[in-house]
Design an enzyme around this catalytic site. Structure first.
Site, mmCIF file in Angstrom:
data_model
loop_
_atom_site.group_PDB
_atom_site.id
_atom_site.type_symbol
_atom_site.label_atom_id
_atom_site.label_comp_id
_atom_site.label_asym_id
_atom_site.label_seq_id
_atom_site.Cartn_x
_atom_site.Cartn_y
_atom_site.Cartn_z
ATOM 1 N N GLN A 101 11.603 25.423 2.188
ATOM 2 C CA GLN A 101 12.301 25.037 0.961
ATOM 3 C C GLN A 101 11.446 25.304 -0.266
ATOM 4 O OE1 GLN A 101 13.013 20.813 0.680
ATOM 5 N NE2 GLN A 101 14.741 21.059 -0.686
ATOM 6 N N GLY A 102 11.957 26.102 -1.194
ATOM 7 C CA GLY A 102 11.251 26.411 -2.433
ATOM 8 C C GLY A 102 11.886 25.711 -3.615
ATOM 9 N N TYR A 103 11.670 24.407 -3.707
ATOM 10 C CA TYR A 103 12.204 23.623 -4.818
ATOM 11 C C TYR A 103 11.084 23.211 -5.786
ATOM 12 C CZ TYR A 103 17.091 22.829 -3.383
ATOM 13 O OH TYR A 103 18.425 22.966 -3.102
ATOM 14 N N SER A 104 10.173 22.338 -5.316
ATOM 15 C CA SER A 104 9.163 21.764 -6.203
ATOM 16 C C SER A 104 8.198 22.813 -6.741
ATOM 17 C CB SER A 104 8.363 20.687 -5.464
ATOM 18 O OG SER A 104 9.176 19.582 -5.153
ATOM 19 N N SER A 134 11.197 11.441 -5.882
ATOM 20 C CA SER A 134 10.423 10.211 -5.765
ATOM 21 C C SER A 134 11.330 8.988 -5.790
ATOM 22 C CB SER A 134 9.391 10.117 -6.893
ATOM 23 O OG SER A 134 10.043 9.834 -8.121
ATOM 24 N N ASN A 135 10.822 7.885 -5.247
ATOM 25 C CA ASN A 135 11.629 6.672 -5.206
ATOM 26 C C ASN A 135 11.979 6.170 -6.603
ATOM 27 O OD1 ASN A 135 11.526 6.831 -2.459
ATOM 28 N ND2 ASN A 135 10.392 4.929 -2.133
ATOM 29 N N GLU A 136 11.113 6.418 -7.586
ATOM 30 C CA GLU A 136 11.450 6.046 -8.956
ATOM 31 C C GLU A 136 12.679 6.815 -9.437
ATOM 32 O OE1 GLU A 136 8.475 6.709 -7.852
ATOM 33 O OE2 GLU A 136 7.371 4.842 -8.154
ATOM 34 N N GLU A 174 19.456 16.278 2.305
ATOM 35 C CA GLU A 174 18.038 16.065 2.585
ATOM 36 C C GLU A 174 17.685 14.592 2.495
ATOM 37 O OE1 GLU A 174 13.592 17.297 0.911
ATOM 38 O OE2 GLU A 174 15.372 17.835 -0.233
#
Length: 398
Positions: free
Chosen positions: A126-129, A383-385, A244
């Site tokens: 996966q090329g996201y971040s 992230s959870n935030e 995901e």
């Protein structure tokens, strides 16, 4: 976990248990139980075994070669696989890209890529971040400039899980720099063997190179590898992320980790009594088990919606958020249960890369590996935030 299932569901559970008992190699199960790194060949071995049985793609419709399971069957299979310490099915092709191609891909892309995911010819990552675009994916800066019948891709992706094994990567790329952030992004499929791609490993806390940086320098990608429409990739990206995040909840993994925690707590003695009889520790285990039971029910509802053709919404953020909290809480309790043996020793020994095994019982090293590795859970997949923000906006209207 004790839930109400029909006789047919119970029969399916028994079938899954027989299959795992007969076909799961003991060595693979041992590595799973001890949270040790698997080789590419070991992942591929289990992939092939599930494919031979027709149980590889439980989330895919039968018309695309999937098992066509009900939500309950998928839940049972994932739970029993985790309890047996079977290798996880690498999700990038099966649980992420597959649903995207089935909904948004062209007929040619479906015919080309879906069978190769099933037969193991293609390993996707996966090329996201990116370094400047993690949870804020709309800030991606990797560019894809049209040049005739190709796109020319330049940029960098990071935290690319198991990218060292992959031969294909699906990427979010910016195709219209002048457009508003979400409106200038496209979804592109890129062959990792293309000239100009460099993969650089990142070693995690417990010593394994599980994630990577991927660099693109003038990489030429055929236009037919664009999924859907140009500059509409944000729609496809959000659809993939909901799948995901539902998968990250990890109900099966949490169930197996809780069973292991209970076993360790029964064996460990504190003040002359099993740790499981310590009122404070028992209360902490009960609290996390109650949370897990509630999350398991929510996960079943989400799977049922997905099976009915509905894309998971903000509820998937709830699953991701609560699921990671539960798994990390179990990891923390497990380390507490094994006591001082769970102190972090040199990362090479924890990861199994050293000839000298960490001192203490195997449970101690496994507990440390799981605890350190799963710190990532509250960050990846958004992230959870960020998940709290999605929940507040989409479900609470804040």
């Amino acid at each position: 976990m004790d839930m109400s299932f029909t006789p047919e569901d119970q029969a399916f559970r028994a079938e899954v248990r027989r299959f795992l008992r007969d076909r799961l190699p003991e060595g693979l199960a041992d590595k799973g139980r001890l949270h040790q790194e698997l080789t590419k060949a070991e992942y591929e071995e289990w992939h092939a075994t599930l494919g031979e049985r027709g149980w590889l793609a439980g989330n895919w419709p039968v018309e695309f070669g999937g098992a066509g399971w009900t939500a309950i069957q998928r839940h049972i299979f994932e739970e029993e696989s985790a309890l047996a310490h079977a290798p996880r099915v690498v999700p990038f092709g099966l649980a992420m890209l597959g649903p995207v191609l089935q909904k948004f891909g062209s007929k040619e892309q479906q015919d080309r890529f879906l069978p190769r995911i099933l037969n193991g010819q293609d390993w996707w990552c996966q090329g996201y971040s990116e370094p400047g675009a993690g949870s804020d994916l709309a800030s991606v800066k990797t560019t894809a400039v049209r040049d005739g019948d190709h796109y020319v891709v330049n940029g960098q992706k990071t935290w690319t899980t198991l990218g060292q094994h992959a031969n294909w990567i699906f990427c979010l790329v910016r195709t219209d720099p002048a457009a508003k952030a979400q409106e200038g992004i496209s979804f592109l499929l890129i062959d990792m063997a293309s000239p100009g791609i460099t993969v650089r490993p990142i070693v995690l806390l417990e010593g394994t190179p599980e994630v990577n940086e991927v660099f693109f320098d003038d990489v030429r990608v055929p236009v037919e590898n664009l999924v859907g429409e140009e500059n509409k990739g944000w729609t496809y990206a959000k659809y993939l992320l909901t799948h995901e995040r539902t998968n990250i909840a990890g109900v099966g993994f949490a169930t197996a980790a809780l069973a292991s925690l209970k076993r360790i707590a029964r064996a460990q003695v504190a003040n002359g009594r099993p740790l499981s009889e310590n009122p404070l520790f028992a209360a902490r285990m009960a609290a996390v088990e109650i949370d897990l039971m509630a999350m398991s029910t929510t996960n079943l509802r989400m799977l049922a919606q997905a099976a009915a053709g509905q894309a998971p919404g903000a509820e998937s953020s709830m699953l991701k958020l609560k699921g990671t909290q539960i798994r990390q809480a179990i990891n923390d309790l497990t380390r507490r249960a094994v006591g001082p043996w769970a102190l972090a020793f040199p990362s090479e020994a924890i990861a199994g890369a050293s000839d000298d095994a960490p001192p203490g019982p195997p449970d101690a090293a496994a507990a440390t590996r799981a605890y350190l590795n799963n710190r990532k859970l509250s960050i990846y997949g958004g992230s959870n935030e960020i998940q709290r923000g999605i929940i507040a906006k989409s479900l609470l209207g804040l």
